[in-house]
Design an enzyme around this catalytic site. Structure first.
Site, PDB file in Angstrom:
ATOM      1  N   GLU A  24     -24.724 -26.759 -13.283  1.00 53.58           N
ATOM      2  CA  GLU A  24     -25.787 -26.553 -14.268  1.00 53.58           C
ATOM      3  C   GLU A  24     -25.662 -27.555 -15.411  1.00 53.58           C
ATOM      4  OE1 GLU A  24     -25.860 -22.360 -15.260  1.00 53.58           O
ATOM      5  OE2 GLU A  24     -26.546 -21.847 -13.235  1.00 53.58           O
ATOM      6  N   CYS A  40     -28.560 -27.203  -7.265  1.00 53.11           N
ATOM      7  CA  CYS A  40     -28.068 -26.090  -6.446  1.00 53.11           C
ATOM      8  C   CYS A  40     -26.873 -26.519  -5.591  1.00 53.11           C
ATOM      9  CB  CYS A  40     -29.164 -25.630  -5.494  1.00 53.11           C
ATOM     10  SG  CYS A  40     -30.555 -24.815  -6.274  1.00 53.11           S
ATOM     11  N   GLU A  76     -26.404 -25.977  -2.362  1.00 52.96           N
ATOM     12  CA  GLU A  76     -26.761 -26.501  -1.037  1.00 52.96           C
ATOM     13  C   GLU A  76     -27.103 -27.982  -1.104  1.00 52.96           C
ATOM     14  OE1 GLU A  76     -27.818 -23.857  -2.656  1.00 52.96           O
ATOM     15  OE2 GLU A  76     -28.962 -22.510  -1.379  1.00 52.96           O
ATOM     16  N   CYS A 105     -32.965 -21.517  -2.196  1.00 52.79           N
ATOM     17  CA  CYS A 105     -34.269 -21.709  -2.848  1.00 52.79           C
ATOM     18  C   CYS A 105     -35.142 -22.621  -1.987  1.00 52.79           C
ATOM     19  CB  CYS A 105     -34.089 -22.281  -4.251  1.00 52.79           C
ATOM     20  SG  CYS A 105     -33.765 -24.048  -4.295  1.00 52.79           S
ATOM     21  N   CYS A 117     -34.146 -26.362  -1.712  1.00 53.15           N
ATOM     22  CA  CYS A 117     -33.010 -26.593  -0.811  1.00 53.15           C
ATOM     23  C   CYS A 117     -33.445 -26.475   0.642  1.00 53.15           C
ATOM     24  CB  CYS A 117     -31.879 -25.613  -1.119  1.00 53.15           C
ATOM     25  SG  CYS A 117     -31.039 -25.987  -2.684  1.00 53.15           S
TER      26      CYS A 117
END
Ligand code: THU
Length: 157
Positions: free
Chosen positions: A64, A73, A75, A112, A115
């Site tokens: 983040e 993310c 992935e 998500c 991804c």
């Protein structure tokens, strides 16, 4: 007008022990990758692991940033790392694990949309199905191909 139906099949396992050896190894690597998560804002720690066609496993975790969209993310961190490290190899499978404050959630962590789109691209690049394993404490879901988590994949260009 005719009504169409999409039919998606996936496997649900009651625990990691039910998975075959390769999938269990990948799921455990995804759980292990949660340690690399940097999530000071959401406190939602996600780990991911990608199995390459040469047998190597590449891990990633969510990162983040104070400028929120700059984060990434787990992935995509794993897939971009794998793609950069082994550009000539295929991504055979990806596992995802996540939970609040570093604790694996009971329900499987689900990827998500962005991804999923990136998974679709690497699957198309290899020309072979890439399986997606979503890991939870109480259950594990396995989808045999990215199409099953992203129907009607954008691949028009
Ligand atoms: N996150 C992932 O790492 N993977 C996903 O597929 C969904 C969300 C991360 C992004 C952010 O760091 C945190 O989870 C909360 O959204």
């Amino acid at each position: 007008m005719s009504e169409k139906h999409l039919n998606i099949t996936y496997q649900e396992y009651g625990s990691l022990e039910e998975l075959d050896d390769k999938d269990r190894e990948l799921a455990l690597k995804a759980i292990d990758a949660m340690k690399g998560s940097y999530a000071p804002y959401s406190h939602f720690n996600v780990g991911s692991a990608v199995r390459m066609s040469n047998g190597k496993i590449v891990q990633g975790a969510n990162q983040e940033n104070a400028a929120f969209p700059s984060g990434l993310c787990a992935e995509r961190t794993a897939m971009f790392s794998a793609g950069a490290k082994y550009p000539d190899k295929d991504m055979e499978s990806i596992a995802i694990a996540g939970g609040v404050m570093g604790r694996l959630g009971h329900e499987p962590a689900t990827p998500c949309g962005a991804c999923r789109q990136v998974m679709a691209q690497y699957q198309a690049k290899s020309g072979k199905p890439m399986s997606v394993i979503m890991v939870g404490d109480g259950k594990v879901w396995k989808f045999d191909r990215v199409d099953d988590v992203l129907p009607l994949i954008f691949n028009s260009i």
